[in-house]
Write a protein that holds these residues in place. Structure first.
Motif, mmCIF file in Angstrom:
data_model
loop_
_atom_site.group_PDB
_atom_site.id
_atom_site.type_symbol
_atom_site.label_atom_id
_atom_site.label_comp_id
_atom_site.label_asym_id
_atom_site.label_seq_id
_atom_site.Cartn_x
_atom_site.Cartn_y
_atom_site.Cartn_z
ATOM 1 N N UNK A 75 42.999 32.409 41.396
ATOM 2 C CA UNK A 75 44.095 31.541 40.972
ATOM 3 C C UNK A 75 44.413 31.612 39.486
ATOM 4 N N UNK A 76 43.758 32.511 38.760
ATOM 5 C CA UNK A 76 44.191 32.736 37.371
ATOM 6 C C UNK A 76 45.506 33.504 37.337
ATOM 7 N N UNK A 77 45.941 34.043 38.478
ATOM 8 C CA UNK A 77 47.140 34.886 38.497
ATOM 9 C C UNK A 77 48.371 34.133 37.996
ATOM 10 N N UNK A 78 48.422 32.822 38.183
ATOM 11 C CA UNK A 78 49.565 32.049 37.682
ATOM 12 C C UNK A 78 49.637 32.121 36.164
ATOM 13 N N UNK A 79 48.472 32.127 35.526
ATOM 14 C CA UNK A 79 48.451 32.204 34.059
ATOM 15 C C UNK A 79 48.773 33.620 33.580
ATOM 16 N N UNK A 80 48.375 34.639 34.351
ATOM 17 C CA UNK A 80 48.814 36.012 34.051
ATOM 18 C C UNK A 80 50.330 36.065 33.996
ATOM 19 N N UNK A 81 50.955 35.460 35.002
ATOM 20 C CA UNK A 81 52.408 35.512 35.126
ATOM 21 C C UNK A 81 53.093 34.752 33.988
ATOM 22 N N UNK A 82 52.596 33.553 33.691
ATOM 23 C CA UNK A 82 53.249 32.726 32.678
ATOM 24 C C UNK A 82 53.007 33.240 31.262
ATOM 25 N N UNK A 83 51.803 33.802 31.032
ATOM 26 C CA UNK A 83 51.419 34.172 29.669
ATOM 27 C C UNK A 83 51.567 35.664 29.375
ATOM 28 N N UNK A 84 51.876 36.453 30.415
ATOM 29 C CA UNK A 84 52.060 37.902 30.245
ATOM 30 C C UNK A 84 50.845 38.534 29.556
ATOM 31 N N UNK A 85 49.659 38.195 30.061
ATOM 32 C CA UNK A 85 48.430 38.733 29.485
ATOM 33 C C UNK A 85 47.344 38.805 30.546
ATOM 34 N N UNK A 86 46.424 39.762 30.351
ATOM 35 C CA UNK A 86 45.236 39.817 31.182
ATOM 36 C C UNK A 86 44.319 38.663 30.775
ATOM 37 N N UNK A 87 43.610 38.094 31.741
ATOM 38 C CA UNK A 87 42.739 36.955 31.448
ATOM 39 C C UNK A 87 41.347 37.434 31.021
ATOM 40 N N UNK A 88 40.905 37.098 29.807
ATOM 41 C CA UNK A 88 39.554 37.465 29.384
ATOM 42 C C UNK A 88 38.502 36.669 30.171
ATOM 43 N N UNK A 89 37.527 37.382 30.727
ATOM 44 C CA UNK A 89 36.414 36.765 31.426
ATOM 45 C C UNK A 89 35.135 37.092 30.673
#
Length: 253
Positions: free
Chosen positions: A85-99
């Motif tokens: 569910x981090x995919x929503x933040x990928x879409x809104x922020x146009x960035x890969x999510x750092x883990x």
């Protein structure tokens, strides 16, 4: 720094199907716990520690509009299952999510969420950036983070200290050397599953003994099972500097 408790429960802490115990039947909102996770807002950044099965619900409830990184304590499913569910933040922020997590934990994520990491990715899958950490300080967008190495029975788990705040869940042993990293924290969050001893979690008395030794100004208990008892009753038994955390609790440091 702003701290929001996204969830304070465990798989034994949410209402259990068919259970008629007083906690599961309680109308007190503080007895209604989603799986354990915490949101840290510091230095203009928003970090989440663990993305369990309730991650989407928690982020919607708190109206979290931006997420800059996810830190993982360990690889158990109740701490990782919501990663998709981090995919929503990928879409809104146009960035890969750092883990951020131990290499063992990141390897497990790659196995359980293999579709994220294939060479021919399907459009719309979560996009992530893996950052292995060890038991030494690191930075997340310039924010210093100190890992605290604890044991969950035999499994190494990371707690994290950010400034004057330390967060530890899923532990039943902390070495003296790791306790030294915690000392001086104004606020410490520690797991306390139930009153009876458990093979891989601190019991209430064990957690309180650790907190007495460390001596923070304020402490909160998390990863709470319904077996611990009603929030309002357990609160009466705690030292003055210790409280039960609850879902939605917000702290400012």
């Amino acid at each position: 720094m702003k701290i929001t408790f996204l969830g304070t429960g465990t798989s034994q802490g949410v209402p259990v199907i068919g259970c008629e115990c007083e906690v599961c039947r309680s109308l007190d909102f503080r007895d209604k716990r989603l799986r354990v996770s915490i949101l840290v807002e510091v230095g203009g950044r928003t970090l989440v520690i663990d993305s369990g099965p309730d991650f989407r619900q928690q982020m919607l409830r708190e109206r979290v509009k931006r997420l800059d990184a996810v830190l993982f304590t360990h690889e158990h499913k109740d701490h990782t299952a919501g990663l998709d569910d981090i995919r929503a933040y990928n879409f809104m922020q146009h960035m890969d999510m750092p883990l951020y997590g131990d290499q063992r934990v990141l390897n497990q994520l790659q196995q359980e969420f293999s579709y994220i990491f294939t060479n021919a990715t399907y459009p719309g899958v979560p996009r992530v950036e893996l950052n292995p950490i060890q038991n030494e300080p690191f930075e997340v967008f310039g924010i210093p983070v100190t890992p605290i190495n604890v044991l969950h029975h035999r499994l190494p788990v990371f707690g994290f200290r950010i400034g004057d705040f330390t967060y530890i869940t899923d532990a039943n042993f902390i070495s003296d050397a790791e306790k030294e990293k915690i000392k001086g924290s104004k606020v410490v969050v520690l797991n306390a599953l139930r009153k009876e001893p458990h093979i891989s979690h601190f019991s209430l008395s064990e957690a309180l003994a650790v907190l007495e030794e460390i001596g923070p100004e304020q402490a909160y208990l998390t990863h709470i099972s319904h077996l611990l008892g009603l929030h309002q009753e357990v609160e009466k038994e705690l030292p003055s500097f210790v409280n039960l955390a609850y879902d939605g609790l917000v702290l400012s440091l």
